[in-house]
Write a protein that holds these residues in place. Structure first.
Motif, PDB file in Angstrom:
ATOM      1  N   MET A   1       0.839  -1.193   0.000  1.00 48.97           N
ATOM      2  CA  MET A   1       0.000   0.000   0.000  1.00 48.97           C
ATOM      3  C   MET A   1       0.881   1.253   0.000  1.00 48.97           C
ATOM      4  O   MET A   1       1.878   1.310   0.697  1.00 48.97           O
ATOM      5  CB  MET A   1      -0.900   0.023   1.251  1.00 48.97           C
ATOM      6  CG  MET A   1      -1.860  -1.168   1.323  1.00 48.97           C
ATOM      7  SD  MET A   1      -3.070  -1.113  -0.020  1.00 48.97           S
ATOM      8  CE  MET A   1      -4.016  -2.589   0.366  1.00 48.97           C
ATOM      9  N   VAL A   2       0.483   2.276  -0.783  1.00 49.39           N
ATOM     10  CA  VAL A   2       1.286   3.483  -0.890  1.00 49.39           C
ATOM     11  C   VAL A   2       0.464   4.679  -0.444  1.00 49.39           C
ATOM     12  O   VAL A   2      -0.643   4.882  -0.896  1.00 49.39           O
ATOM     13  CB  VAL A   2       1.747   3.717  -2.352  1.00 49.39           C
ATOM     14  CG1 VAL A   2       2.571   4.987  -2.444  1.00 49.39           C
ATOM     15  CG2 VAL A   2       2.549   2.521  -2.835  1.00 49.39           C
ATOM     16  N   GLY A   3       1.036   5.489   0.463  1.00 44.07           N
ATOM     17  CA  GLY A   3       0.399   6.757   0.832  1.00 44.07           C
ATOM     18  C   GLY A   3      -0.944   6.586   1.482  1.00 44.07           C
ATOM     19  O   GLY A   3      -1.969   6.885   0.903  1.00 44.07           O
ATOM     20  N   ASP A   4      -0.984   6.111   2.724  1.00 42.08           N
ATOM     21  CA  ASP A   4      -2.258   5.887   3.394  1.00 42.08           C
ATOM     22  C   ASP A   4      -2.849   7.141   4.014  1.00 42.08           C
ATOM     23  O   ASP A   4      -3.927   7.103   4.583  1.00 42.08           O
ATOM     24  CB  ASP A   4      -2.076   4.840   4.504  1.00 42.08           C
ATOM     25  CG  ASP A   4      -1.818   3.452   3.918  1.00 42.08           C
ATOM     26  OD1 ASP A   4      -2.344   3.193   2.832  1.00 42.08           O
ATOM     27  OD2 ASP A   4      -1.083   2.672   4.538  1.00 42.08           O
TER      28      ASP A   4
ATOM     29  N   GLU B   1      -1.649  -7.025  -7.755  1.00 43.80           N
ATOM     30  CA  GLU B   1      -1.604  -6.054  -6.664  1.00 43.80           C
ATOM     31  C   GLU B   1      -2.524  -4.873  -6.960  1.00 43.80           C
ATOM     32  O   GLU B   1      -2.880  -4.614  -8.114  1.00 43.80           O
ATOM     33  CB  GLU B   1      -0.186  -5.524  -6.467  1.00 43.80           C
ATOM     34  CG  GLU B   1       0.802  -6.484  -5.844  1.00 43.80           C
ATOM     35  CD  GLU B   1       2.132  -5.806  -5.606  1.00 43.80           C
ATOM     36  OE1 GLU B   1       2.543  -5.757  -4.433  1.00 43.80           O
ATOM     37  OE2 GLU B   1       2.749  -5.330  -6.573  1.00 43.80           O
ATOM     38  N   VAL B   2      -2.878  -4.137  -5.917  1.00 46.25           N
ATOM     39  CA  VAL B   2      -3.586  -2.867  -6.040  1.00 46.25           C
ATOM     40  C   VAL B   2      -2.813  -1.839  -5.218  1.00 46.25           C
ATOM     41  O   VAL B   2      -2.583  -2.043  -4.024  1.00 46.25           O
ATOM     42  CB  VAL B   2      -5.044  -2.957  -5.547  1.00 46.25           C
ATOM     43  CG1 VAL B   2      -5.692  -1.580  -5.597  1.00 46.25           C
ATOM     44  CG2 VAL B   2      -5.835  -3.945  -6.383  1.00 46.25           C
TER      45      VAL B   2
ATOM     46  N   MET C   1      -6.932   3.940  -6.663  1.00 45.10           N
ATOM     47  CA  MET C   1      -6.699   2.511  -6.477  1.00 45.10           C
ATOM     48  C   MET C   1      -6.226   1.957  -7.822  1.00 45.10           C
ATOM     49  O   MET C   1      -7.023   1.666  -8.710  1.00 45.10           O
ATOM     50  CB  MET C   1      -7.968   1.813  -5.998  1.00 45.10           C
ATOM     51  CG  MET C   1      -8.610   2.465  -4.765  1.00 45.10           C
ATOM     52  SD  MET C   1      -7.493   2.575  -3.340  1.00 45.10           S
ATOM     53  CE  MET C   1      -7.347   0.839  -2.923  1.00 45.10           C
ATOM     54  N   ALA C   2      -4.916   1.840  -7.973  1.00 48.62           N
ATOM     55  CA  ALA C   2      -4.323   1.488  -9.265  1.00 48.62           C
ATOM     56  C   ALA C   2      -4.041  -0.011  -9.337  1.00 48.62           C
ATOM     57  O   ALA C   2      -3.321  -0.550  -8.497  1.00 48.62           O
ATOM     58  CB  ALA C   2      -3.039   2.268  -9.478  1.00 48.62           C
ATOM     59  N   ALA C   3      -4.607  -0.663 -10.359  1.00 47.93           N
ATOM     60  CA  ALA C   3      -4.382  -2.096 -10.579  1.00 47.93           C
ATOM     61  C   ALA C   3      -3.675  -2.353 -11.901  1.00 47.93           C
ATOM     62  O   ALA C   3      -3.473  -3.507 -12.273  1.00 47.93           O
ATOM     63  CB  ALA C   3      -5.719  -2.839 -10.546  1.00 47.93           C
ATOM     64  N   GLU C   4      -3.311  -1.284 -12.615  1.00 51.78           N
ATOM     65  CA  GLU C   4      -2.621  -1.429 -13.891  1.00 51.78           C
ATOM     66  C   GLU C   4      -1.719  -0.223 -14.105  1.00 51.78           C
ATOM     67  O   GLU C   4      -1.814   0.784 -13.385  1.00 51.78           O
ATOM     68  CB  GLU C   4      -3.633  -1.535 -15.038  1.00 51.78           C
ATOM     69  CG  GLU C   4      -4.519  -0.314 -15.181  1.00 51.78           C
ATOM     70  CD  GLU C   4      -5.533  -0.458 -16.305  1.00 51.78           C
ATOM     71  OE1 GLU C   4      -5.619  -1.559 -16.886  1.00 51.78           O
ATOM     72  OE2 GLU C   4      -6.216   0.544 -16.605  1.00 51.78           O
TER      73      GLU C   4
END
Length: 544
Positions: free
Chosen positions: A1-4, A416-417, A463-466
């Motif tokens: 996870m990035v930047g919560d 991943e997401v 929310m990036a999955a690609e």
């Protein structure tokens, strides 16, 4: 996870910033009177443009200083005769013992105004980081006054780690360092290879207070491209060609050209899809000489024009340049944004279109990056070509996405997401139309600032999955042209691959097809020199 962390926007508004520019006279006002001169000052925004000298009458010494530090400052000032504006294109008064700033003059800390009797107005503009001061005064025959005007700073970008530069300045007989100081500009790339003139009427030990002042003159503009680091020795090794396509390849293949960087100064040029396909260009001007203060530009020069331009909407050219930039990113082309006056900037003051750059710093324990001012000119340009930048001609953005500065690459693996959180600090002088977060050429989030504040100041996470990219944009309600701030991209790469959008590829394939049709009108012997480049570009875009 990035930047919560929660996404936030902290906006700094001028007094009266929600008013239309024409309403500046309704804002807070200070009135002063000394001897025979009557004064009034307002904070506001107005745009105007020079007239013959007048016979001397009364005398007034105008002194400028920074409101916070109390130190004398250099600033651009526009002077007008009369108590009220006479029209939207009102002519300005030249002033003796000053340097022309294109629009208005540069006041080097102070100026003595010797003018006929009557009312006058002035406007003080010191780049986008200071509030605009509008004032009036009236002189009588016995006037012998001295007035100090304090310029309120809205934000100190250099203190926060961001230094501003103009990436394409037209050579001029006027002092570049003086004009840079008047606009609070730190970096300038000047066409024409002229050495920078010193500040006039200064003793050798009376140095400029504005630091740093970095000027480079090793660039050449030719047919829509700007070559940075293209000195005269390198130029002499190349043979003149009929068009810029061959020069583009020749320069970058030359063994002495390792440090040459190439920027697309005319993003509307018919050759654009060929330039992009060459893989030789490093940046593209998203703010350039189609955004001017001396006149409204509603059509493009030397390039492809959308049918919608027949409407002559004031912001259409600026929006089109940004749209081209986004399509290039979405086609997987790694370009950084550039900003500057351009080779046809005319009277537009130096640094009106500017690029704010910060160095890549060491990150804190929480992984959040903090801006750091580039320590040298080379460091500034290295960071500009790395894309840690924001292009603007108004709003002042200090953005982070996922705790990272622009230019960062987020990496992931299939399945991943990545949760990536946008946030920014923002200072504005114009009313703002909207703030947008753009992800993969689609608007992820859009809001007016007042609506955003009412919603609690949160931006939904991405929310990036690609693979893809992200930029932030702030658009103002300025009515004369496109006035906005646009960031360099943050890249998202899954499995080491960049996003390539079929829609954006088709955008450039259509452009290339139209360009080919235009070339068929050339005589056969002239057309032959273009054929290798067109074929190579066609193969490139078809392979995408």
């Amino acid at each position: 996870m990035v930047g919560d962390k929660l996404g936030t926007v902290r906006a700094t508004w001028l007094e009266g910033a929600k008013l239309a520019p024409q309403s500046y006279r309704n804002e807070s006002r200070m009135k002063l009177r000394q001897r025979s001169a009557r004064w009034a000052f307002t904070v506001g925004v107005l745009v105007t443009s020079a007239s013959p000298c007048l016979a001397a009458g009364g005398s007034l010494t105008l002194k400028l200083q920074d409101e916070t530090t109390g130190e004398p400052v250099i600033s651009r000032v526009e002077f007008f005769r009369g108590a009220a504006p006479s029209g939207p294109r009102e002519k300005q008064m030249p002033v003796r013992q000053t340097v022309s700033a294109g629009i208005g003059v540069v006041v080097d800390r102070s100026v003595v105004l010797e003018l006929p009797d009557g009312p006058y107005r002035f406007r003080i503009v010191r780049g986008p980081e200071y509030r605009v001061i509008n004032g009036t005064f009236e002189l009588e025959k016995t006037s012998l006054d001295e007035k100090n005007v304090a310029l309120p700073r809205m934000v100190d970008m250099a203190a926060e780690g961001w230094l501003a530069g103009d990436c394409c300045v037209v050579a001029s007989s006027e002092s570049v360092p003086l004009r840079m100081a008047s606009e609070d500009l730190h970096v300038a790339a000047v066409l024409g290879k002229r050495p920078a003139k010193p500040i006039p009427r200064r003793d050798s030990d009376d140095s400029i207070e504005h630091e740093p002042t970095w000027i480079r003159t090793d660039l050449t503009q030719d047919r829509g491209l700007v070559y940075f680091g293209f000195d005269s020795q390198l130029a002499s090794t190349l043979e003149p060609t009929e068009h810029s396509l061959a020069e583009l390849v020749a320069v970058t293949r030359n063994e002495n050209a390792d440090d040459v960087k190439i920027g697309i100064e005319n993003p509307f040029a018919w050759e654009l899809p060929v330039w992009l396909a060459s893989g030789k260009v490093d940046g593209i001007f998203v703010l350039g000489d189609w955004l001017r203060l001396d006149r409204r530009v509603v059509s493009v020069r030397d390039g492809r024009t959308p049918a919608s331009f027949s409407l002559a909407e004031p912001t259409q050219v600026g929006r089109y340049a940004e749209r081209i930039y986004r399509h290039a990113l979405d086609a997987g082309i790694a370009l950084v944004p550039l900003a500057g006056g351009g080779d046809r900037s005319a009277k537009t003051p130096i640094g009106y279109n500017r690029l704010y750059v910060t160095s890549k710093p060491s990150q804190g324990g929480d992984g959040v990056e903090s801006p750091a001012a580039p320590p040298t000119q080379q460091a500034w340009w290295d960071a500009a070509w790395a894309g840690t930048s924001v292009a603007t001609n108004g709003p002042l953005m200090r953005p982070l996405v996922g705790g990272k500065l622009p230019g960062h690459v987020f990496r992931g693996r299939s399945g991943e997401v990545l949760r990536i959180q946008p946030e920014l600090n923002l200072a504005v002088r114009d009313p703002v139309e909207y703030l947008e977060v753009i992800h993969n050429n689609r608007v992820h989030y859009s809001a007016r600032l007042d609506e955003f504040a009412k919603a609690g100041g949160e931006i939904p996470p991405i929310m990036a999955a690609e693979s893809g990219w992200v930029i932030l944009r702030v658009m103002t309600l300025h009515g004369e042209h496109y006035r906005a701030a646009v960031t360099a991209p943050w890249w998202i790469e899954f499995d080491g691959r960049r996003r390539v959008s079929p829609e954006s590829v088709q955008f450039f394939r259509d452009w290339l097809s139209e360009y080919e049709q235009r070339l068929t009108r050339l005589p056969p012997e002239q057309l032959a020199s273009y054929v290798p480049f067109i074929r190579a570009a066609r193969r490139f875009w078809e392979s995408r």
